[in-house]
Design a protein around this motif. Structure first.
Motif, PDB file in Angstrom:
ATOM      1  N   GLY A 140       0.768  -1.305   0.042  1.00  0.00           N
ATOM      2  CA  GLY A 140      -0.133   0.197   0.032  1.00  0.00           C
ATOM      3  C   GLY A 140       0.982   1.257  -0.023  1.00  0.00           C
ATOM      4  N   LEU A 141       1.858   1.190   0.914  1.00  0.00           N
ATOM      5  CA  LEU A 141       2.721   2.339   0.922  1.00  0.00           C
ATOM      6  C   LEU A 141       3.847   2.218  -0.327  1.00  0.00           C
ATOM      7  N   ASP A 142       4.662   1.181  -0.322  1.00  0.00           N
ATOM      8  CA  ASP A 142       5.765   1.027  -1.146  1.00  0.00           C
ATOM      9  C   ASP A 142       5.276   0.177  -2.487  1.00  0.00           C
ATOM     10  N   TYR A 143       4.471  -0.659  -2.213  1.00  0.00           N
ATOM     11  CA  TYR A 143       3.924  -1.527  -3.161  1.00  0.00           C
ATOM     12  C   TYR A 143       2.548  -1.634  -3.446  1.00  0.00           C
ATOM     13  N   ILE A 144       2.046  -2.287  -4.278  1.00  0.00           N
ATOM     14  CA  ILE A 144       0.450  -2.837  -4.467  1.00  0.00           C
ATOM     15  C   ILE A 144       0.622  -3.949  -5.070  1.00  0.00           C
ATOM     16  N   PHE A 145      -0.421  -4.762  -5.135  1.00  0.00           N
ATOM     17  CA  PHE A 145      -0.771  -6.190  -5.678  1.00  0.00           C
ATOM     18  C   PHE A 145      -2.244  -6.464  -5.885  1.00  0.00           C
ATOM     19  N   SER A 146      -2.354  -7.109  -6.753  1.00  0.00           N
ATOM     20  CA  SER A 146      -4.063  -7.398  -7.090  1.00  0.00           C
ATOM     21  C   SER A 146      -3.730  -8.919  -7.309  1.00  0.00           C
ATOM     22  N   SER A 147      -4.356  -9.525  -6.369  1.00  0.00           N
ATOM     23  CA  SER A 147      -4.705 -11.144  -6.529  1.00  0.00           C
ATOM     24  C   SER A 147      -5.546 -11.645  -7.796  1.00  0.00           C
ATOM     25  N   GLU A 148      -6.327 -10.915  -8.075  1.00  0.00           N
ATOM     26  CA  GLU A 148      -7.151 -11.386  -9.128  1.00  0.00           C
ATOM     27  C   GLU A 148      -6.575 -11.115 -10.685  1.00  0.00           C
ATOM     28  N   THR A 149      -5.590 -10.172 -10.830  1.00  0.00           N
ATOM     29  CA  THR A 149      -4.805 -10.153 -12.217  1.00  0.00           C
ATOM     30  C   THR A 149      -3.543 -10.742 -11.852  1.00  0.00           C
ATOM     31  N   ARG A 150      -3.079 -10.887 -10.733  1.00  0.00           N
ATOM     32  CA  ARG A 150      -1.693 -11.363 -10.459  1.00  0.00           C
ATOM     33  C   ARG A 150      -0.572 -10.280 -10.959  1.00  0.00           C
ATOM     34  N   PHE A 151      -1.029  -9.183 -11.012  1.00  0.00           N
ATOM     35  CA  PHE A 151       0.139  -8.023 -11.197  1.00  0.00           C
ATOM     36  C   PHE A 151       0.318  -7.159 -10.038  1.00  0.00           C
ATOM     37  N   GLY A 152       1.377  -6.857  -9.730  1.00  0.00           N
ATOM     38  CA  GLY A 152       1.862  -5.722  -8.762  1.00  0.00           C
ATOM     39  C   GLY A 152       2.569  -4.727  -9.294  1.00  0.00           C
ATOM     40  N   GLU A 153       2.801  -3.858  -8.390  1.00  0.00           N
ATOM     41  CA  GLU A 153       3.896  -2.691  -8.923  1.00  0.00           C
ATOM     42  C   GLU A 153       4.553  -2.130  -7.618  1.00  0.00           C
ATOM     43  N   ILE A 154       5.929  -2.044  -7.608  1.00  0.00           N
ATOM     44  CA  ILE A 154       6.650  -1.266  -6.828  1.00  0.00           C
ATOM     45  C   ILE A 154       6.628   0.117  -6.899  1.00  0.00           C
ATOM     46  N   LYS A 155       6.003   0.774  -5.901  1.00  0.00           N
ATOM     47  CA  LYS A 155       5.607   2.075  -6.495  1.00  0.00           C
ATOM     48  C   LYS A 155       6.831   3.180  -6.302  1.00  0.00           C
ATOM     49  N   LYS A 156       7.739   2.849  -5.003  1.00  0.00           N
ATOM     50  CA  LYS A 156       8.828   3.652  -4.882  1.00  0.00           C
ATOM     51  C   LYS A 156       9.777   2.635  -4.175  1.00  0.00           C
ATOM     52  N   VAL A 157      10.956   2.907  -4.659  1.00  0.00           N
ATOM     53  CA  VAL A 157      12.206   1.915  -4.075  1.00  0.00           C
ATOM     54  C   VAL A 157      12.766   2.821  -2.966  1.00  0.00           C
ATOM     55  N   PRO A 158      12.678   2.427  -1.575  1.00  0.00           N
ATOM     56  CA  PRO A 158      13.334   3.344  -0.519  1.00  0.00           C
ATOM     57  C   PRO A 158      14.830   3.476  -0.521  1.00  0.00           C
ATOM     58  N   VAL A 159      15.277   4.503  -0.283  1.00  0.00           N
ATOM     59  CA  VAL A 159      16.917   5.045  -0.347  1.00  0.00           C
ATOM     60  C   VAL A 159      17.500   3.550   0.537  1.00  0.00           C
ATOM     61  N   GLY A 160      18.635   3.139  -0.069  1.00  0.00           N
ATOM     62  CA  GLY A 160      19.325   1.953   0.409  1.00  0.00           C
ATOM     63  C   GLY A 160      18.789   0.784   0.348  1.00  0.00           C
ATOM     64  N   PHE A 161      17.690   0.563  -0.169  1.00  0.00           N
ATOM     65  CA  PHE A 161      16.940  -0.602  -0.522  1.00  0.00           C
ATOM     66  C   PHE A 161      17.736  -1.768  -1.293  1.00  0.00           C
ATOM     67  N   GLY A 162      18.462  -1.165  -2.678  1.00  0.00           N
ATOM     68  CA  GLY A 162      19.265  -1.884  -3.390  1.00  0.00           C
ATOM     69  C   GLY A 162      18.308  -2.074  -4.665  1.00  0.00           C
ATOM     70  N   ASP A 163      18.878  -3.002  -5.593  1.00  0.00           N
ATOM     71  CA  ASP A 163      18.303  -2.945  -7.021  1.00  0.00           C
ATOM     72  C   ASP A 163      17.661  -4.198  -7.294  1.00  0.00           C
ATOM     73  N   THR A 164      17.331  -5.088  -6.074  1.00  0.00           N
ATOM     74  CA  THR A 164      16.944  -6.350  -6.102  1.00  0.00           C
ATOM     75  C   THR A 164      15.975  -6.580  -5.120  1.00  0.00           C
ATOM     76  N   ALA A 165      14.683  -7.245  -5.395  1.00  0.00           N
ATOM     77  CA  ALA A 165      13.736  -7.437  -4.657  1.00  0.00           C
ATOM     78  C   ALA A 165      13.454  -8.863  -4.496  1.00  0.00           C
ATOM     79  N   VAL A 166      13.126  -9.499  -3.478  1.00  0.00           N
ATOM     80  CA  VAL A 166      12.637 -11.095  -3.316  1.00  0.00           C
ATOM     81  C   VAL A 166      10.834 -10.882  -3.004  1.00  0.00           C
ATOM     82  N   VAL A 167      10.258 -11.188  -3.839  1.00  0.00           N
ATOM     83  CA  VAL A 167       8.843 -11.517  -3.581  1.00  0.00           C
ATOM     84  C   VAL A 167       8.365 -12.796  -3.147  1.00  0.00           C
ATOM     85  N   THR A 168       7.803 -12.980  -1.874  1.00  0.00           N
ATOM     86  CA  THR A 168       7.402 -14.290  -1.390  1.00  0.00           C
ATOM     87  C   THR A 168       6.011 -14.195  -1.553  1.00  0.00           C
ATOM     88  N   TYR A 169       5.472 -15.348  -2.022  1.00  0.00           N
ATOM     89  CA  TYR A 169       4.218 -15.307  -2.611  1.00  0.00           C
ATOM     90  C   TYR A 169       3.157 -16.985  -1.994  1.00  0.00           C
TER      91      TYR A 169
END
Length: 266
Positions: free
Chosen positions: A145-174
């Motif tokens: 909601g703050l950093d990312y959103i996700f729709s179960s119905e469509t199975r698509f999501g979006e990283i809205k904003k990458v926090p400073v210092g987060f890095g350029d890789t993310a791991v999504v657990t589902y």
């Protein structure tokens, strides 16, 4: 002075009629509703060879010899998006999607930037976490909601904003629930079929004395699309146009038309 007419004008054989159309696909025991429709038109075609004679000095037509007959039924503005409608319009073999339950699977998102759109490879899934993949004090977890959103119905999501210092890789657990045959989702294989063979019944509906109602039964037709189907239009009703080629059945019959009232000729 009133004009004397040699024949009484014919004023009572006009017709304005609605139709309810039903299709029974080959191998199915039930009839399926086709519609609502704007119009249903039956168009016959006669193939002929012209015979001419020049015995009088001019090449004159003396007869036309019929060499073949065919017909097509066209359905305009079909607005009920049923399984049958989707199957015909997209010329698709009908399949159903099932899946086994999935628990705590992960995908890795690389080259992460703001407004990064991603998807997970399951249906009706839930994203349980999005992290930078680190452990201990270095672990950073994004907030839905703050950093990312996700729709179960469509199975698509979006990283809205990458926090400073987060890095350029993310791991999504589902995770995702099982989808059984009873819950199976329609999964069409587009352009994998040439048409849908059916029996067809068109029932005329007379809105109160506007003509003699009729019923047309065609024992063998093949439904195909007949033009574009609306995929997205928020201002107008989404419709498609279908056609059914009329075939002879194994008795040599194209079908029959029944007038449900006795017609008295003028």
């Amino acid at each position: 002075m009133a004009t004397k007419l040699p024949i009484v004008p014919l004023v009572n054989k006009q017709r304005m009629m609605g139709t309810i159309s039903l299709a029974k696909p080959v191998g199915m025991s039930r009839w399926i509703k086709v519609g609502p429709t704007g119009t249903v038109n039956f168009t016959p075609t006669v193939e002929t060879v012209e015979a001419k004679s020049a015995e009088t000095g001019l090449n004159k037509l003396i007869r036309k010899i019929t060499t073949g007959t065919s017909a097509v039924v066209e359905f305009s503005d079909v607005s009920a998006w049923t399984e049958f409608m989707y199957t015909v319009q997209f010329m698709a073999a009908k399949r159903y999607l099932t899946q086994a339950a999935v628990t705590a699977q992960t995908i890795e998102l690389t080259e992460l930037v703001d407004n990064y759109v991603f998807d997970i490879p399951v249906r009706k899934g839930t994203v349980t976490s999005v992290t930078n993949g680190e452990t201990g004090e270095d672990l950073v977890t994004l907030v839905e909601g703050l950093d990312y959103i996700f729709s179960s119905e469509t199975r698509f999501g979006e990283i809205k904003k990458v926090p400073v210092g987060f890095g350029d890789t993310a791991v999504v657990t589902y995770s995702a629930p099982a989808i059984t045959e009873q819950e199976a989702m329609l999964d069409l294989d587009i352009l994998s079929a040439t048409g849908v063979r059916c029996e067809l019944m068109v029932i005329g509906i007379d809105p109160g004395g506007n003509g003699d109602p009729m019923s047309m039964y065609l024992p063998s037709v093949e439904f195909r699309p007949n033009g574009a189907a609306t995929l997205g239009d928020a201002a107008n009703l989404n419709v498609a146009t279908l056609q059914a080629d009329v075939y002879q059945d194994d008795t040599g019959s194209y079908g029959r038309l029944e007038i449900r009232n006795k017609i008295v000729e003028a």
